[in-house]
Write a protein that holds these residues in place. Structure first.
Motif, PDB file in Angstrom:
ATOM      1  N   ARG A  61     -11.672   0.265 -20.144  1.00 53.58           N
ATOM      2  CA  ARG A  61     -12.361   1.005 -20.945  1.00 53.58           C
ATOM      3  C   ARG A  61     -12.355   0.728 -21.798  1.00 53.58           C
ATOM      4  O   ARG A  61     -11.107   0.475 -23.063  1.00 53.58           O
ATOM      5  N   ALA A  62     -13.648  -0.001 -23.222  1.00 54.34           N
ATOM      6  CA  ALA A  62     -12.524  -0.370 -24.172  1.00 54.34           C
ATOM      7  C   ALA A  62     -13.192   0.280 -25.268  1.00 54.34           C
ATOM      8  O   ALA A  62     -12.935   0.587 -26.452  1.00 54.34           O
ATOM      9  N   THR A  63     -13.826   1.866 -25.174  1.00 57.46           N
ATOM     10  CA  THR A  63     -14.258   2.903 -26.000  1.00 57.46           C
ATOM     11  C   THR A  63     -13.848   3.732 -24.830  1.00 57.46           C
ATOM     12  O   THR A  63     -14.027   3.751 -23.192  1.00 57.46           O
ATOM     13  N   ALA A  64     -14.269   5.326 -25.774  1.00 57.79           N
ATOM     14  CA  ALA A  64     -14.505   6.407 -24.253  1.00 57.79           C
ATOM     15  C   ALA A  64     -15.953   6.449 -23.980  1.00 57.79           C
ATOM     16  O   ALA A  64     -15.374   7.061 -22.642  1.00 57.79           O
ATOM     17  N   ILE A  82     -18.490   4.784 -16.219  1.00 57.99           N
ATOM     18  CA  ILE A  82     -16.959   5.082 -16.642  1.00 57.99           C
ATOM     19  C   ILE A  82     -16.116   4.690 -16.138  1.00 57.99           C
ATOM     20  O   ILE A  82     -14.989   4.289 -16.877  1.00 57.99           O
ATOM     21  N   ARG A  83     -16.096   5.477 -15.189  1.00 52.35           N
ATOM     22  CA  ARG A  83     -14.561   6.029 -14.332  1.00 52.35           C
ATOM     23  C   ARG A  83     -14.141   4.837 -13.697  1.00 52.35           C
ATOM     24  O   ARG A  83     -12.899   4.403 -13.051  1.00 52.35           O
ATOM     25  N   ALA A  84     -15.484   3.571 -13.585  1.00 53.88           N
ATOM     26  CA  ALA A  84     -13.799   2.174 -12.922  1.00 53.88           C
ATOM     27  C   ALA A  84     -14.030   2.145 -14.270  1.00 53.88           C
ATOM     28  O   ALA A  84     -12.511   0.470 -13.086  1.00 53.88           O
ATOM     29  N   GLY A  85     -13.407   1.744 -15.025  1.00 51.24           N
ATOM     30  CA  GLY A  85     -12.626   1.415 -16.110  1.00 51.24           C
ATOM     31  C   GLY A  85     -11.044   1.458 -16.139  1.00 51.24           C
ATOM     32  O   GLY A  85     -10.685   3.112 -15.916  1.00 51.24           O
ATOM     33  N   LEU A  86      -9.991   0.948 -16.364  1.00 49.08           N
ATOM     34  CA  LEU A  86      -8.485   1.731 -16.335  1.00 49.08           C
ATOM     35  C   LEU A  86      -8.509   2.352 -17.871  1.00 49.08           C
ATOM     36  O   LEU A  86      -9.271   2.088 -18.804  1.00 49.08           O
ATOM     37  N   PRO A  87      -7.572   2.786 -17.980  1.00 50.64           N
ATOM     38  CA  PRO A  87      -7.151   2.984 -19.562  1.00 50.64           C
ATOM     39  C   PRO A  87      -7.044   2.538 -20.707  1.00 50.64           C
ATOM     40  O   PRO A  87      -6.279   0.865 -20.657  1.00 50.64           O
ATOM     41  N   GLY A  88      -8.399   2.528 -20.917  1.00 53.36           N
ATOM     42  CA  GLY A  88      -8.575   0.992 -22.635  1.00 53.36           C
ATOM     43  C   GLY A  88      -7.299   1.005 -23.010  1.00 53.36           C
ATOM     44  O   GLY A  88      -7.003  -0.414 -24.098  1.00 53.36           O
TER      45      GLY A  88
END
Length: 288
Positions: free
Chosen positions: A114-117, A165-171
């Motif tokens: 995740r690049a942003t929220a 967005i839930r596919a992303g690992l913590p930014g």
């Protein structure tokens, strides 16, 4: 765990020290790095393997994504990475990503941060070739060919729309310095703050598009004492810069272009405010 394999694409002029630092940061930790291109690249950093981009897409694809009639390399590179995932298990990296430590992340399959929220990032990315969402992604980007696309239509905005967005690992893993704070890596007064943000991160994205709009000259290095200067010293790339920005010049640039303009309109006005200011300040400081 097998060795991480990374890849990127390059089309255009010779590397600046920034791109050298990016690629070298990955090879320094023992990662395999390939660079796809349609033409031979001069002075390829040691340890980086040259690959023919025709293995992924034909060269006429460079013209497929215009912005106001001008072919966009940024949009092409989005298309290129999506196509690459169907033919290789390499992890895509933009040439403004820096690896901060050994890439021992145990994350099989999709690798998205995740690049942003509210947005996924595409600067470090791997998508599983058998996932139907990748096919949807390619279909949607191919439908944009030869249309007048906007900046970002083929990148994070599209990836987020298809994958969610839930596919992303913590930014914090790949994007520890938020886009709103991108300039802080250039300022010595933020050294401790940036160090804390990046302490447990695998990579750092430099948000090159923001730097271009701000008018940063990529042949002049970041100020001594800044977080980025420290990182570049670790890769040995500081020796490639002709000069370094004086800290007060960079501080004045940031103060005027970001803090005084304001966050809401800062990015849009960086070019018109920052470029005249930095040219005047550099001239005074460096005698140019």
């Amino acid at each position: 765990m097998s060795q991480a394999r990374f890849a990127s694409f390059w089309h255009g002029p010779e590397f600046s020290p920034y791109e050298v630092a990016s690629l070298t940061s990955f090879t320094a930790y023992g990662s395999a790095v390939s660079l796809y291109s349609y033409e031979a690249i001069k002075h390829l950093p040691a340890g980086v393997m040259a690959k023919d981009a025709r293995e992924i897409l034909p060269p006429d694809a460079l013209n497929d994504f215009p912005i106001k009639g001008v072919p966009s390399i940024a949009h092409f590179s989005d298309y290129f990475r999506y196509a690459m995932f169907t033919k290789s298990d390499e992890i895509w990296i933009d040439t403004d990503m820096l690896l901060l430590r050994d890439f021992d992340l145990d994350a099989p399959g999709d690798l998205i941060g995740r690049a942003t929220a509210n947005s996924l990032g595409t600067a470090l990315l791997r998508l599983g070739p058998k996932d139907p969402r990748l096919q949807e992604l390619r279909q949607r980007i191919e439908a944009m060919k030869r249309t007048d696309t906007r900046w970002g239509d083929t990148g994070p905005r599209l990836l987020t729309a298809v994958y969610g967005i839930r596919a992303g690992l913590p930014g914090s893993l790949f994007y520890p310095v938020h886009i709103d704070d991108y300039y802080k890596v250039f300022l010595p007064r933020y050294l401790d703050e940036c160090s804390a943000w990046c302490a447990n991160s695998y990579a750092l994205h430099l948000w090159n598009n923001c730097l271009i709009k701000m008018g940063v000259f990529n042949r002049i290095g970041p100020p001594a004492g800044s977080f980025l200067h420290q990182l570049f010293a670790g890769t040995g790339v500081n020796a490639l810069f002709r000069e370094f920005y004086p800290a007060d010049v960079m501080q004045t640039m940031i103060d005027n272009a970001v803090e005084k303009v304001g966050r809401d309109e800062g990015v849009r006005k960086l070019l018109q405010v920052g470029v005249p200011l930095i040219r005047t300040a550099i001239g005074r400081k460096l005698g140019g």
